[in-house]
Structure formats: C-alpha cells, structure tokens
Design a protein around this motif. Sequence first.
Motif, mmCIF file in Angstrom:
data_model
loop_
_atom_site.group_PDB
_atom_site.id
_atom_site.type_symbol
_atom_site.label_atom_id
_atom_site.label_comp_id
_atom_site.label_asym_id
_atom_site.label_seq_id
_atom_site.Cartn_x
_atom_site.Cartn_y
_atom_site.Cartn_z
ATOM 1 N N VAL A 93 0.840 -1.201 0.000
ATOM 2 C CA VAL A 93 0.000 0.000 0.000
ATOM 3 C C VAL A 93 0.872 1.248 0.000
ATOM 4 O O VAL A 93 0.600 2.213 -0.714
ATOM 5 N N HIS A 97 0.870 4.141 -2.901
ATOM 6 C CA HIS A 97 0.702 5.572 -2.630
ATOM 7 C C HIS A 97 1.845 6.384 -3.235
ATOM 8 O O HIS A 97 1.611 7.438 -3.837
ATOM 9 N N ILE A 150 -8.426 3.511 -3.408
ATOM 10 C CA ILE A 150 -7.086 3.200 -2.911
ATOM 11 C C ILE A 150 -7.148 3.119 -1.392
ATOM 12 O O ILE A 150 -7.623 4.053 -0.737
ATOM 13 N N PRO A 151 -6.660 2.014 -0.810
ATOM 14 C CA PRO A 151 -6.718 1.904 0.649
ATOM 15 C C PRO A 151 -5.821 2.957 1.298
ATOM 16 O O PRO A 151 -4.755 3.281 0.776
ATOM 17 N N LEU A 153 -3.200 4.583 4.002
ATOM 18 C CA LEU A 153 -2.040 4.054 4.706
ATOM 19 C C LEU A 153 -2.385 3.880 6.176
ATOM 20 O O LEU A 153 -2.900 4.813 6.796
#
Length: 158
Positions: A93, A97, A150-151, A153
Amino acid sequence: MIRFSLACEREHEFEGWFKSNAGFDQQVAVGGIECPFCGSSQIRKALMAPAIAKRTRRDDQDAPPTSSGAATSLPSPTSAPPAAQLAAAVHLVRALHKHIEANLENVGERFAEEARRIHYGEAEERGIYGQASHSDVEALVDEGIAVKLIPPLPEFDS
C-alpha cells in the motif's frame, strides 16, 4: 530465494526475500528497502531462527531433482505469519501511494468534478487522484467513469 528477518532503526520487524546475500547488501546500499511501517530506509538484518524444511516420503517421490537433490518451493503468502502478512500488505500500500503521488495529479476534493470533466472531454485527459464521498464514487461508476478506490495508509505508533 533467501528470506531474511529485517528491522529498521525504530526496531519495526518485517521480512524480505532476496536472490542472495549480495542482493540484500546492494539494495540496502542504495536505500532500496524501506520499512513498511515507518518508511525508514535504514534497514538491517534481524536475528532469526533458521528454517529447516521437513521432507516427507511423498516429497522424495514427487519432487523434481535439483542439483543438490533437494526440492525447493516458496511459501504461499497465506502461510506466512499474520505479522508478516500485515507488513507485506502495508509495504504494498505504501508503494502504491508513492507511485500515485509521483505519477498522478492530486485534485483533492474536486475529484468527482474533475473525473467527469475528463470523461466528457471538457478537460485534458490525465491521471488524477483525490477524495470523493461514497455517493460520488457510486455516481461516477453509474456514469461509466472508471474509478479505483485506494486503501489508506495505516498509521502505526513509532
């Protein structure tokens, strides 16, 4: 492949797989390894117990011979301990990012509006990212506009 237990300067522990000991040394020297928890590139090998594979009679019969006569395989991600799975997921992840921030334009809270403008040819076609409510995302999808969530952080105590 060699699996090393690694630790950063803040003592976060995680695993890494490398072609060789020299491969690990080269990646550390250029700052190519980052802690999946805090992003530090000051990485060292941590103390670890050696992994000794058990061989079964079936392994002896079914495994293709190698130069040493032993069968080798990589473990599946689901066979890794939960902490290692979490560290690997956080690492991925974090890398995602970084890639997005380096290659796409941040349009912030104007994401839904700008995505529509691009989709309908009212703005220059380009990659964008930003924030949108769930209802905005659903509306974009209903209009046929490709959107990827988008997951975030995860935050860890340092």
